[in-house]
Design a protein around this motif. Structure first.
Motif, short mmCIF file in Angstrom:
data_model
loop_
_atom_site.label_atom_id
_atom_site.label_comp_id
_atom_site.label_asym_id
_atom_site.label_seq_id
_atom_site.Cartn_x
_atom_site.Cartn_y
_atom_site.Cartn_z
N GLN A 1 37.27 54.69 46.84
CA GLN A 1 37.35 53.28 46.45
C GLN A 1 38.01 53.13 45.08
O GLN A 1 38.82 52.21 44.87
N PRO B 1 31.39 52.81 42.58
CA PRO B 1 32.33 53.03 43.69
C PRO B 1 32.46 54.51 44.01
O PRO B 1 32.21 55.38 43.17
N THR B 2 32.87 54.81 45.24
CA THR B 2 33.20 56.18 45.60
C THR B 2 34.56 56.54 44.99
O THR B 2 35.30 55.65 44.53
N ARG C 1 16.53 51.27 40.74
CA ARG C 1 17.34 50.36 41.56
C ARG C 1 18.49 49.77 40.74
O ARG C 1 19.60 49.61 41.26
N ARG C 2 18.23 49.47 39.49
CA ARG C 2 19.26 48.84 38.65
C ARG C 2 20.41 49.78 38.31
O ARG C 2 21.48 49.32 37.91
N TYR D 1 25.15 49.34 39.02
CA TYR D 1 24.24 49.11 40.14
C TYR D 1 24.77 49.70 41.44
O TYR D 1 24.02 50.26 42.24
N ARG D 2 26.08 49.60 41.64
CA ARG D 2 26.67 50.12 42.87
C ARG D 2 27.99 50.80 42.54
O ARG D 2 29.08 50.24 42.75
N GLY E 1 21.45 52.10 40.55
CA GLY E 1 22.08 52.54 41.78
C GLY E 1 21.36 53.58 42.60
O GLY E 1 21.99 54.23 43.46
N TYR E 2 20.04 53.74 42.41
CA TYR E 2 19.28 54.70 43.22
C TYR E 2 18.34 53.94 44.15
O TYR E 2 17.85 52.86 43.81
N GLU E 3 18.09 54.53 45.30
CA GLU E 3 17.28 53.85 46.31
C GLU E 3 15.81 53.79 45.93
O GLU E 3 15.08 52.90 46.36
N ARG F 1 25.49 55.85 34.21
CA ARG F 1 24.25 55.38 34.85
C ARG F 1 23.03 55.87 34.08
O ARG F 1 22.06 55.13 33.86
N GLU G 1 29.96 48.70 36.74
CA GLU G 1 29.34 48.61 38.06
C GLU G 1 28.28 49.69 38.23
O GLU G 1 28.32 50.51 39.16
#
Length: 324
Positions: free
Chosen positions: A241, A237-238, A293-294, A234-235, A296-298, A273, A232
């Motif tokens: 989570q 988890p914390t 973006r891919r 791209y996003r 997980g960064y804005e 990442r 995961e």
């Protein structure tokens, strides 16, 4: 058609006791169509250490079976990726991490058109311990067999590449000195590189009192958490989570990652990442903003800051190298 090659690194080390350099064609047969470069081979650093410089384009796809009994291999890949099979498992080797392994046998698959730039150093296991002072107690127990057993283990110890690691490797690859200066330079820089890597090993976090390996349930939960981080990208988890998903509390999760991987969950996820980002940068087809973006960064700014903190250089440098 894929070219099948086989190499025994201990036999290579024995061969290098009588000469300073062995061309790959001497060990593997005709390789001119496989490795597009001026020189491709193995160079003696000292009796127990030898060096292989990766600086070539793959002309013909190949599968290389490699045996390394009793040897510890340190690999820094600056550019290029390949699949490595160990037993029934496969992983993607890229430039995001230093790979340290003594697995007795592995198989590498590389595709035509791949451009490689990097360093592989093979060292007798006991010589590495005695001469360079590897602090085995600082290594996560799961990875200690790399340094304590000639039988070997399937998993590689992975460390983040640093600016000093990349700099030393680049200097070795770019060396233009004629002999005898070349041999002297290679020995000095190879020694410096090993020192740099051993220094990282010896500074791994001291292991806590919790021994995750004593509990199969906890061990499996940590492995599951690590696979979630890798899957995961791209996003990610914390921590909260992740604890819910794998059924461990925060302390067990953190101590488990330190035990197995020598880093916190946050740093493990960050390394995953960055590894994926490095692969995409070296591929060269996506913009840096899209890669950000891919993983997980804005946007570009936050990604570039994280990338520079991790690798010691900006992502645009890796992007530029992919165009060379």
């Amino acid at each position: 058609m894929r070219k099948f090659l086989s190499l025994d690194l201990q036999e290579m080390r024995s061969e290098l006791l009588t000469k300073d350099f062995v061309h790959s064609s001497e060990a593997l047969g005709p390789t001119e169509a496989v490795f597009r470069t001026k020189v491709h081979g193995y160079r003696r650093v000292e009796d127990s250490v030898f060096l292989h410089i990766l600086n070539f384009e793959v002309g013909q796809p190949y599968r290389l079976q490699m045996a390394r009994r009793g040897l510890v291999c340190i690999q820094i890949t600056i550019k290029g990726t390949y699949n490595r099979w160990i037993g029934d498992t496969t992983d993607l080797v890229s430039s995001a991490l230093i790979q340290i392994t003594n697995t007795p046998r592995s198989v590498v698959d590389a595709e035509a058109g791949t451009k490689f730039r990097g360093i592989m150093i093979a060292c007798e296991r006991q010589y590495l311990l005695d001469t360079y002072g590897v602090n085995v107690d600082s290594i996560p127990p799961a990875y200690r067999p790399i340094f304590t057993s000639d039988v070997g283990m399937l998993e590689a110890l992975r460390l983040p590449t640093t600016s000093s690691t990349i700099s030393i490797a680049d200097q070795l690859i770019a060396c233009k000195f004629p002999e005898p200066l070349r041999s002297l330079y290679v020995k000095a820089k190879s020694t410096e590189l090993i020192c740099d890597v051993v220094s990282q090993i010896n500074m791994l976090p001291t292991q806590g009192a919790v021994r995750i390996g004593a509990s199969p349930h906890k061990s499996q939960a940590i492995e599951t958490a690590a696979s979630i981080y890798r899957r995961e990208i791209y996003r990610p988890p914390t921590i909260e989570q992740l604890t819910t998903r794998v059924g461990l509390n925060r302390n067990d999760l953190t101590n488990g990652f330190r035990e197995m991987f020598g880093v916190t969950p946050h740093h493990y996820g960050l390394a995953a990442r960055m590894e994926q980002a490095q692969i995409l940068l070296c591929d060269g087809r996506l913009s840096i903003s899209e890669i950000a973006r891919r993983v997980g960064y804005e946007g570009y700014s936050s990604f570039a800051k994280a990338y520079r903190a991790h690798f010691g250089r900006g992502p645009h440098l890796a992007k530029n190298q992919s165009k060379e």
